[in-house]
Design a protein around this motif. Sequence first.
Motif, short mmCIF file in Angstrom:
data_model
loop_
_atom_site.label_atom_id
_atom_site.label_comp_id
_atom_site.label_asym_id
_atom_site.label_seq_id
_atom_site.Cartn_x
_atom_site.Cartn_y
_atom_site.Cartn_z
N ALA A 168 0.84 -1.20 0.00
CA ALA A 168 0.00 0.00 0.00
C ALA A 168 0.87 1.25 0.00
O ALA A 168 0.59 2.23 -0.70
N GLY A 169 1.95 1.22 0.77
CA GLY A 169 2.87 2.36 0.80
C GLY A 169 3.57 2.55 -0.53
O GLY A 169 3.78 3.68 -0.98
N ALA A 170 3.92 1.44 -1.19
CA ALA A 170 4.55 1.54 -2.50
C ALA A 170 3.61 2.18 -3.52
O ALA A 170 4.03 3.01 -4.34
N VAL A 171 2.33 1.83 -3.45
CA VAL A 171 1.33 2.45 -4.34
C VAL A 171 1.25 3.95 -4.09
O VAL A 171 1.21 4.76 -5.03
N ILE A 172 1.23 4.35 -2.81
CA ILE A 172 1.13 5.77 -2.47
C ILE A 172 2.32 6.55 -3.04
O ILE A 172 2.15 7.64 -3.59
N HIS A 215 19.38 17.07 5.68
CA HIS A 215 18.21 17.88 5.34
C HIS A 215 17.08 17.07 4.72
O HIS A 215 16.10 17.63 4.26
N ILE A 216 17.23 15.74 4.71
CA ILE A 216 16.15 14.88 4.23
C ILE A 216 15.23 14.55 5.41
O ILE A 216 15.68 14.10 6.45
N SER A 217 13.93 14.79 5.23
CA SER A 217 12.94 14.42 6.26
C SER A 217 12.20 13.18 5.79
O SER A 217 11.51 13.22 4.77
N ALA A 218 12.36 12.09 6.51
CA ALA A 218 11.78 10.81 6.09
C ALA A 218 10.44 10.57 6.78
O ALA A 218 10.32 10.71 8.00
N ILE A 219 9.44 10.21 5.98
CA ILE A 219 8.12 9.86 6.49
C ILE A 219 7.85 8.41 6.11
O ILE A 219 7.79 8.07 4.94
N SER A 220 7.71 7.56 7.11
CA SER A 220 7.47 6.14 6.88
C SER A 220 5.99 5.89 6.63
O SER A 220 5.13 6.33 7.38
N LEU A 221 5.68 5.17 5.54
CA LEU A 221 4.31 4.77 5.23
C LEU A 221 4.12 3.32 5.66
O LEU A 221 4.92 2.47 5.31
#
Length: 289
Positions: A168-172, A215-221
Amino acid sequence: MKSVSQLITDVFSNPTAPYREGWVLEFIKSELDRLNIPFIQDNWGNIIAGVSNARSLKTARRVALVAHTDHPGFHIIKKKSGNTYIARWYGGHPPKMKGAAVAVYNSHHSAKKISGKILNNPDKKKNFLIKIPSGGAFIDRDSFGAFDFPGCKFTGGIVRTRAADDLAGAVIILATLSRLSKKAMRNFVGIFTVAEETGFKGTLGILRNKTLGKHISAISLEASRQLDGARIGKGPVIRLGDKKTIFDNNITSLLDFAAQQLAKKSGLKFQKRVMSGGTCEATAFNVFG
C-alpha cells in the motif's frame, strides 16, 4: 495518467516475501521508466526515485516517503520426501499455522502459482513442513510463498490483499510521483526499501551508508492492523510514534496541520495515534537522526 485502482491492482498482484521482492521491484522500476522519473538502486536493492545519482541526496532539502516492498512469507529450504518440503518463515506469523493453505511461487516462473498446505507449526528456527499435491517440478530453493490470499480484490470501498503491509505504501509513493509537477519533484524523493520484516535490513543499509543528508525528512508509510483510534474507513492515521520511539514533533505537527487544512477544504477524515503494536522504519530513521 494511470488510475489509482489500476496501480493498486498492478502492485498488489506481485507476490513478495523478505529477500524475494524481485517482482515488486521490477514493476516499480518499469513504472518509473514509464513515468520518465529518474531513480537509483543501491547494493542492497533499495530503489530511490526522483534522483539520478546519490550525490544530490547529501545536500538536498527534500521530503522522503518511505515504504518497504516485502511482507512476511517463507522460502523453500529443501525437499524432504515425496511432495513434502521444508520451508522457513521470515517475519512475523501467527503461532498456529498447521493446516493453513499457502501459495508457492518460483522466482523464475512468474505466472505459476502452486497450492500447498502447512503440515505443522513452526519450530524455534521458524522451520515447518509444506505438502504440495502437484506442480513439484517448479519447486526449488528459489521458491517462496505465503498464505493463499488474493493479490487484489475490491469489495465496495475496501481493498483486500495479501500484502497491504507494505505494498500500500509503494502504491502511495508511485501515485504521488505520477502527480507531482517538475517543480514539486525537486522537493521530494520516494524510497522503496527491502527486507523490512526481518529487521529493516534495506533501511539500515541506507542509513549506515549515509546515503541521505541531514536535510532529508523521512516519512514512513505503513499499513497496520486496526486498533482503537485507528479504524478502517476513518481516514489515514498520523503516527505519533510506535512501540520503540516517539517520532519527530516538527514533522508530525506539519502532517497534522496539512491534514486539518485538507479537512476544511475537502472534508478529509484523519486519525492520530501512537501505534503501540510494533516497530516500523520510522524508528530506524529516528535513531539515526
